[in-house]
Scaffold this motif. Structure first.
Motif, PDB file in Angstrom:
ATOM      1  N   THR A  58     -24.521   1.332   9.468  1.00 49.61           N
ATOM      2  CA  THR A  58     -25.930   1.734   9.368  1.00 49.61           C
ATOM      3  C   THR A  58     -26.644   1.502  10.681  1.00 49.61           C
ATOM      4  OG1 THR A  58     -25.902   1.090   7.032  1.00 49.61           O
ATOM      5  CG2 THR A  58     -28.059   1.461   8.057  1.00 49.61           C
ATOM      6  N   ASP A 130     -32.808   4.172   5.497  1.00 54.00           N
ATOM      7  CA  ASP A 130     -31.920   3.085   5.899  1.00 54.00           C
ATOM      8  C   ASP A 130     -32.207   1.799   5.136  1.00 54.00           C
ATOM      9  OD1 ASP A 130     -30.746   4.680   8.053  1.00 54.00           O
ATOM     10  OD2 ASP A 130     -32.696   4.429   9.037  1.00 54.00           O
ATOM     11  N   VAL A 131     -33.451   1.612   4.736  1.00 54.89           N
ATOM     12  CA  VAL A 131     -33.859   0.403   4.022  1.00 54.89           C
ATOM     13  C   VAL A 131     -35.090   0.742   3.190  1.00 54.89           C
ATOM     14  CG1 VAL A 131     -35.246  -0.386   6.003  1.00 54.89           C
ATOM     15  CG2 VAL A 131     -34.515  -2.047   4.268  1.00 54.89           C
ATOM     16  N   THR A 262     -31.200  -2.771   0.414  1.00 55.65           N
ATOM     17  CA  THR A 262     -30.249  -2.005   1.221  1.00 55.65           C
ATOM     18  C   THR A 262     -29.121  -1.503   0.331  1.00 55.65           C
ATOM     19  OG1 THR A 262     -28.886  -3.940   1.740  1.00 55.65           O
ATOM     20  CG2 THR A 262     -30.717  -3.454   3.238  1.00 55.65           C
ATOM     21  N   TRP A 269     -25.728  -5.118   8.019  1.00 50.63           N
ATOM     22  CA  TRP A 269     -27.046  -4.492   7.965  1.00 50.63           C
ATOM     23  C   TRP A 269     -27.968  -5.253   7.020  1.00 50.63           C
ATOM     24  CZ3 TRP A 269     -30.084  -1.540  10.605  1.00 50.63           C
ATOM     25  CH2 TRP A 269     -31.177  -0.926   9.997  1.00 50.63           C
ATOM     26  N   THR A 270     -27.434  -5.650   5.870  1.00 41.94           N
ATOM     27  CA  THR A 270     -28.241  -6.450   4.939  1.00 41.94           C
ATOM     28  C   THR A 270     -28.655  -7.760   5.589  1.00 41.94           C
ATOM     29  OG1 THR A 270     -27.094  -5.480   3.037  1.00 41.94           O
ATOM     30  CG2 THR A 270     -28.275  -7.536   2.654  1.00 41.94           C
ATOM     31  N   VAL A 273     -31.590  -7.147   7.976  1.00 41.97           N
ATOM     32  CA  VAL A 273     -32.864  -7.047   7.254  1.00 41.97           C
ATOM     33  C   VAL A 273     -33.326  -8.431   6.824  1.00 41.97           C
ATOM     34  CG1 VAL A 273     -34.043  -6.049   5.259  1.00 41.97           C
ATOM     35  CG2 VAL A 273     -32.276  -4.724   6.444  1.00 41.97           C
TER      36      VAL A 273
END
Length: 374
Positions: A58, A130-131, A262, A269-270, A273
């Protein structure tokens, strides 16, 4: 319709004492400043060998695209709303901008996709965003169904009821037989059904396609009460012709921990965030602000601040970011308290209190707790 007499014909029940939950809604007042000059650029990714984690697909797509896509509310005062110039402002908007600053060193590389309660998760699952930064409640069903991951909690909320003062109601227990507006596809509809069933009360649901439509139905007096998260009710009250003629009842019928979501399968990626959210929370606890982050990023002696701002060790590498990712995020939007104050608090017209969203170590302690960067 909507008069006290008409209401009393529909509504029966008993009055019960309830605790007081003071709240108000806000017009967000954030400005459009970019990242603080002098805060090192977070845009350059660290060498792959330094990350120590599986590279985020991502994040790679976001970098290649050149901007971050955030799913947001289609119009909730204080959280996500477009001003008269078409600029997005609000609490959730600022967290998205903080992520853009952490990734690119530029908060303006955030794009916003307005989504309804019913379309938000499909948009995330189908890679349209993306989120998701859109007042989404962290529940067991959402967490365990296998598609999504909650990265944290940025606002502790609860569901309540907005009513007209002319009805002279003190408790939701007096809404037996009432017409209650609620948005379709929301947790609020389920909570409402559960609460009235547990109380042995009857009601007529007036189900609207989305929260904005539910607010409009309440304003037209198509229902006697509007049920949603307290923050949404407070925001809705500001849009009515005479806000002082409407009250939020003391009853709180649910816990609504709101936070970013997510897609599962991209743990890095998580984590990005989660730690961007945590960075601005921790910044408030450590006294790092939008105004002083530049100087502290040069000469702070506090080891906690030095780690957060990239002066010691490299905590950006495991996220696929530069050492100064947190400094860039804070320089762009400020710490959690600054984000709250200008969008939902004393710097906004409606002055929402921190309540549960106060720092854990505040005089009236709340639930906001910064995880250690070490």
């Amino acid at each position: 319709m909507g008069s006290k007499a008409a209401m009393r014909e529909r509504v029966t029940g008993w009055r019960a004492a309830a605790g007081v939950f003071a709240c108000a809604a806000v017009l967000s007042g954030c400005d459009d400043r970019k990242a603080e000059p002098g805060v090192p650029d977070a845009g350059a990714p660290p060498p792959a060998a330094q990350t120590g984690a599986r590279a985020s697909a991502t994040l790679a797509a976001v970098r290649q695209r050149g901007y971050l896509r955030c799913g947001v509310h289609q119009g909730l005062v204080g959280f996500a709303v477009q001003d008269n110039r078409g600029q997005w402002r609000g609490f959730d908007i600022d967290f998205c901008r903080a992520m853009a600053a952490a990734i690119f060193g530029d908060a303006e590389r955030a794009r916003f996709t307005p989504l309804t309660a019913e379309t938000r998760y499909d948009a995330l699952a189908s890679d349209q965003i993306d989120v998701l930064w859109r007042n989404s409640s962290w529940t067991m069903t959402k967490d365990t169904e296998g598609r999504f991951a909650f990265a944290g909690i940025n606002y502790y909320d609860g569901q309540g009821f907005l009513v007209r003062r002319s009805l002279d109601l003190n408790s939701a227990s007096e809404l037996n037989g009432a017409r209650i507006c609620v948005a379709s596809g929301s947790t609020s509809a389920l909570n409402l059904a559960d609460d009235f069933r547990s109380r042995g009360l009857a009601y007529t649901p007036v189900v609207a396609p989305n929260e904005e439509a539910a607010r409009s139905a309440y304003a037209r007096e198509d229902c006697d009460a509007f049920s949603a998260d307290i923050s949404a009710l407070a925001a809705a009250r500001t849009t009515l012709s005479d806000p002082q003629q409407h009250a939020i009842l003391a009853d709180i019928v649910s816990k609504e921990p709101l936070g970013p979501v997510t897609r599962r399968g991209d743990e890095q990626w998580t984590a990005l965030v989660r730690w961007t959210l945590n960075a601005v929370i921790l910044a408030e606890e450590l006294g790092v602000t939008r105004d002083n982050v530049r100087s502290l990023a040069k000469d702070s002696r506090d080891p906690r601040v030095r780690r957060l701002l990239g002066l010691e060790s490299d905590f950006g590498a495991p996220l696929g970011l530069s050492k100064t990712w947190a400094a860039s995020a804070i320089g762009a939007v400020g710490n959690y308290g600054e984000i709250f104050d200008r969008n939902l608090g004393p710097q906004s017209p409606l002055d929402l209190t921190r309540g549960l969203n106060a720092q854990w170590n505040a005089r009236s302690g709340g639930l906001i707790y910064g995880l250690p960067v070490r």
